[in-house]
Design a protein around this motif. Structure first.
Motif, PDB file in Angstrom:
ATOM      1  N   ILE A  20       0.902  -1.336  -0.117  1.00  0.00           N
ATOM      2  CA  ILE A  20      -0.026  -0.133   0.053  1.00  0.00           C
ATOM      3  C   ILE A  20       0.914   1.116  -0.129  1.00  0.00           C
ATOM      4  N   SER A  21       0.855   1.974  -0.969  1.00  0.00           N
ATOM      5  CA  SER A  21       1.872   3.266  -1.440  1.00  0.00           C
ATOM      6  C   SER A  21       1.299   4.272  -0.672  1.00  0.00           C
ATOM      7  N   LYS A  22       1.996   5.362  -0.804  1.00  0.00           N
ATOM      8  CA  LYS A  22       1.390   6.749  -0.395  1.00  0.00           C
ATOM      9  C   LYS A  22       0.506   7.374  -1.275  1.00  0.00           C
ATOM     10  N   ALA A  23       0.266   6.810  -2.438  1.00  0.00           N
ATOM     11  CA  ALA A  23      -0.732   7.205  -3.681  1.00  0.00           C
ATOM     12  C   ALA A  23      -2.020   6.955  -3.038  1.00  0.00           C
ATOM     13  N   ARG A  24      -2.040   5.842  -1.984  1.00  0.00           N
ATOM     14  CA  ARG A  24      -3.185   5.121  -1.543  1.00  0.00           C
ATOM     15  C   ARG A  24      -3.524   5.635  -0.096  1.00  0.00           C
ATOM     16  N   ASN A  25      -2.942   6.598   0.457  1.00  0.00           N
ATOM     17  CA  ASN A  25      -3.091   7.098   1.815  1.00  0.00           C
ATOM     18  C   ASN A  25      -4.664   7.068   2.057  1.00  0.00           C
ATOM     19  N   GLY A  26      -4.994   6.597   3.265  1.00  0.00           N
ATOM     20  CA  GLY A  26      -6.253   6.739   4.026  1.00  0.00           C
ATOM     21  C   GLY A  26      -7.066   5.283   3.664  1.00  0.00           C
TER      22      GLY A  26
ATOM     23  N   ASP B 264      -0.096   6.573   4.607  1.00  0.00           N
ATOM     24  CA  ASP B 264      -0.443   6.828   5.787  1.00  0.00           C
ATOM     25  C   ASP B 264      -2.038   6.812   5.971  1.00  0.00           C
ATOM     26  N   ARG B 265      -2.356   6.616   7.110  1.00  0.00           N
ATOM     27  CA  ARG B 265      -3.884   6.508   7.638  1.00  0.00           C
ATOM     28  C   ARG B 265      -4.334   5.341   6.992  1.00  0.00           C
ATOM     29  N   VAL B 266      -3.579   4.209   6.873  1.00  0.00           N
ATOM     30  CA  VAL B 266      -4.098   2.788   6.562  1.00  0.00           C
ATOM     31  C   VAL B 266      -4.644   1.980   7.470  1.00  0.00           C
ATOM     32  N   THR B 267      -5.809   1.332   7.258  1.00  0.00           N
ATOM     33  CA  THR B 267      -6.243   0.579   8.308  1.00  0.00           C
ATOM     34  C   THR B 267      -6.444  -0.903   7.571  1.00  0.00           C
TER      35      THR B 267
ATOM     36  N   ASP C 213       0.178   6.992  11.334  1.00  0.00           N
ATOM     37  CA  ASP C 213      -1.570   6.593  11.779  1.00  0.00           C
ATOM     38  C   ASP C 213      -1.764   5.266  11.050  1.00  0.00           C
ATOM     39  N   PHE C 214      -1.306   4.473  11.481  1.00  0.00           N
ATOM     40  CA  PHE C 214      -1.535   3.041  10.865  1.00  0.00           C
ATOM     41  C   PHE C 214      -2.580   2.366  11.965  1.00  0.00           C
ATOM     42  N   THR C 215      -3.760   1.434  11.270  1.00  0.00           N
ATOM     43  CA  THR C 215      -4.652   0.904  12.426  1.00  0.00           C
ATOM     44  C   THR C 215      -4.717  -0.536  12.090  1.00  0.00           C
ATOM     45  N   LEU C 216      -4.232  -1.402  12.872  1.00  0.00           N
ATOM     46  CA  LEU C 216      -4.457  -2.822  12.968  1.00  0.00           C
ATOM     47  C   LEU C 216      -5.692  -3.365  13.760  1.00  0.00           C
ATOM     48  N   MET C 217      -6.791  -3.748  13.239  1.00  0.00           N
ATOM     49  CA  MET C 217      -7.854  -3.972  14.140  1.00  0.00           C
ATOM     50  C   MET C 217      -8.639  -5.363  14.193  1.00  0.00           C
ATOM     51  N   ASN C 218      -9.011  -6.000  14.846  1.00  0.00           N
ATOM     52  CA  ASN C 218      -9.784  -7.201  14.794  1.00  0.00           C
ATOM     53  C   ASN C 218      -9.185  -8.237  14.011  1.00  0.00           C
ATOM     54  N   CYS C 219      -7.887  -8.254  13.821  1.00  0.00           N
ATOM     55  CA  CYS C 219      -7.278  -9.176  12.970  1.00  0.00           C
ATOM     56  C   CYS C 219      -6.484 -10.787  13.801  1.00  0.00           C
ATOM     57  N   ASP C 220      -6.684 -11.619  13.032  1.00  0.00           N
ATOM     58  CA  ASP C 220      -6.095 -13.014  13.559  1.00  0.00           C
ATOM     59  C   ASP C 220      -4.549 -13.057  12.909  1.00  0.00           C
TER      60      ASP C 220
ATOM     61  N   ARG D   2       4.349   8.801  13.939  1.00  0.00           N
ATOM     62  CA  ARG D   2       4.214   9.454  15.195  1.00  0.00           C
ATOM     63  C   ARG D   2       2.977   8.501  15.891  1.00  0.00           C
ATOM     64  N   SER D   3       1.911   8.314  15.085  1.00  0.00           N
ATOM     65  CA  SER D   3       0.797   7.384  15.650  1.00  0.00           C
ATOM     66  C   SER D   3       0.501   6.004  15.164  1.00  0.00           C
ATOM     67  N   TYR D   4      -0.019   5.306  15.965  1.00  0.00           N
ATOM     68  CA  TYR D   4      -0.721   3.930  15.686  1.00  0.00           C
ATOM     69  C   TYR D   4      -1.751   3.394  16.612  1.00  0.00           C
ATOM     70  N   ARG D   5      -2.628   2.450  16.242  1.00  0.00           N
ATOM     71  CA  ARG D   5      -3.545   1.896  16.812  1.00  0.00           C
ATOM     72  C   ARG D   5      -3.557   0.512  16.379  1.00  0.00           C
ATOM     73  N   ILE D   6      -3.260  -0.203  17.517  1.00  0.00           N
ATOM     74  CA  ILE D   6      -3.168  -1.854  17.522  1.00  0.00           C
ATOM     75  C   ILE D   6      -4.312  -2.216  18.518  1.00  0.00           C
ATOM     76  N   GLU D   7      -5.517  -2.773  18.045  1.00  0.00           N
ATOM     77  CA  GLU D   7      -6.360  -2.948  18.845  1.00  0.00           C
ATOM     78  C   GLU D   7      -7.174  -4.357  18.394  1.00  0.00           C
ATOM     79  N   GLY D   8      -7.715  -5.026  19.261  1.00  0.00           N
ATOM     80  CA  GLY D   8      -8.695  -6.180  19.210  1.00  0.00           C
ATOM     81  C   GLY D   8      -8.090  -7.345  18.503  1.00  0.00           C
ATOM     82  N   ASN D   9      -6.868  -7.575  18.498  1.00  0.00           N
ATOM     83  CA  ASN D   9      -6.130  -8.337  17.573  1.00  0.00           C
ATOM     84  C   ASN D   9      -5.821  -9.767  18.410  1.00  0.00           C
ATOM     85  N   LEU D  10      -5.764 -10.759  17.547  1.00  0.00           N
ATOM     86  CA  LEU D  10      -5.184 -11.878  18.353  1.00  0.00           C
ATOM     87  C   LEU D  10      -3.655 -12.220  17.650  1.00  0.00           C
TER      88      LEU D  10
END
Length: 351
Positions: free
Chosen positions: A79-85, A126-129, A152-159, A184-192
């Motif tokens: 996922i490149s910067k051309a696909r932020n968000g 950036d801002r990839v979920t 600002d990366f988010t990894l959520m509810n993944c196995d 500077r920021s990230y969110r790692i939540e609800g993963n196994l």
């Protein structure tokens, strides 16, 4: 034994400028009905698009990809910067978003061959979920299950099913002149995190920026190996890919189950643990008291003059590397006792 390798990073201002805003959209792209592969949908996406991954098994290859405008590498997903968000999310057969790692229905395996990894999934943007997916192994060998250099990366509810793999956040765009982080920021939540899968933060990640924007919460970490489930890796260790200092994060409401009981290598007792920081890092950003008290452990031990708020630091050598300033929440009482100095206390949780 885990080992993370990195290519030399020297990028032009032009390459870094790719982080600037591109076109904005909010389209949904469905896999496999509209796109045969997840990477095909990513390549077609515009910033802020959502890619819905329906139930199935996906074997992914992303060939001939440059990183910040340099090189040509093969990843599994890229996922490149051309696909932020953009968001890549698992859904059920009816298109309902998966919100629980125990209910994921899509499994992603990768074919990365990059020579600074391999990195099964590489996140430059950036801002990839990424959410609601099972992430399996890489065909060309394990190293980094997901490597993240974007902010600002988010990894959520993944196995995360890449046993002994790693979710690796490191800052390729650290500003040496101002000593500030890009990541500077990230969110790692609800993963196994399945057995031995670690969360590793290194090389400038989160050294600057608000701690409240770096959150690790409600994850389950399973570990029967000597390395920690969460490791912050600062500079001044001799490891050539730990170049810059790191900062801490909010770590709460996680479950840590570590069943490592030692082995024939005495050095493993120096390395084991649940949560660890080593090298040069900003300890003011590490709330060890809350880490110990606001997470669940099958058993945990800390040592220091006033544990868990003030932990004893120690050092160890591994090969040609020396790791100073080590602090940790350990999983073996004897290992913490070995680090104790006169006047120290060993505090236990579920011994």
């Amino acid at each position: 034994m885990k080992k993370h390798n990195y290519i030399s990073r020297s990028f032009s201002a032009l390459a870094v400028s790719l982080a600037l805003a591109g076109p904005v959209s909010a389209a949904e792209r469905n896999v496999p009905s509209a796109y045969a592969t997840i990477q095909a949908a990513i390549d077609a996406a515009l910033p802020n698009d959502t890619i819905n991954v329906y139930p199935g098994a996906y074997d992914e290859t992303a060939s001939s990809r440059s990183v910040l405008g340099v090189g040509s590498y093969q990843f599994g997903l890229f996922i490149s910067k051309a696909r932020n968000g953009i968001t890549v999310q698992g859904v059920d057969a009816n298109g309902k978003v998966i919100t629980d790692f125990s209910k994921v229905l899509a499994t992603v395996t990768t074919n990365a061959t990059n020579n600074f990894g391999p990195s099964g999934i590489f996140i430059e943007g950036d801002r990839v979920t990424i959410s609601g997916l099972r992430i399996g192994t890489n065909a060309a060998g394990q190293n980094k299950t997901i490597e993240i250099i974007g902010d600002d990366f988010t990894l959520m509810n993944c196995d995360i099913a890449d046993l002994q793999g790693s979710i690796y956040l490191n800052d390729w765009q650290f500003d040496v002149g101002t000593n500030t982080s890009y990541l500077r920021s990230y969110r790692i939540e609800g993963n196994l995190f399945q057995d031995g899968v670690s969360l590793d933060l290194a090389d400038g990640a989160g050294f600057s920026g608000a701690i409240k924007d770096r959150v690790i919460r409600k994850n389950t970490f399973l570990n029967s190996y000597y390395w920690p489930s969460i490791s912050f890796n600062g500079s001044n260790t001799g490891v050539p890919w730990f170049v810059y200092s790191v900062g801490g994060a909010i770590i709460r409401s996680n479950e840590f189950i570590n069943t490592f009981a030692g082995d024939s290598d005495p050095l493993s007792l120096k390395k084991e643990g649940h949560i660890r920081a080593r090298g040069t890092y900003d300890n003011s950003q590490f709330d060890w008291d809350n880490y110990f008290n606001e997470n669940q452990f099958n058993h945990a031990f800390v040592v220091g003059p006033k544990p868990p708020k003030e932990l004893r630091t120690y050092f160890y050598t591994s090969g040609t590397f020396t790791f100073n300033n080590v602090r940790r929440i350990g999983a073996i009482k004897a290992a913490e006792q070995a680090n104790a100095q006169p006047g120290d206390k060993v505090l236990s949780k579920n011994p």
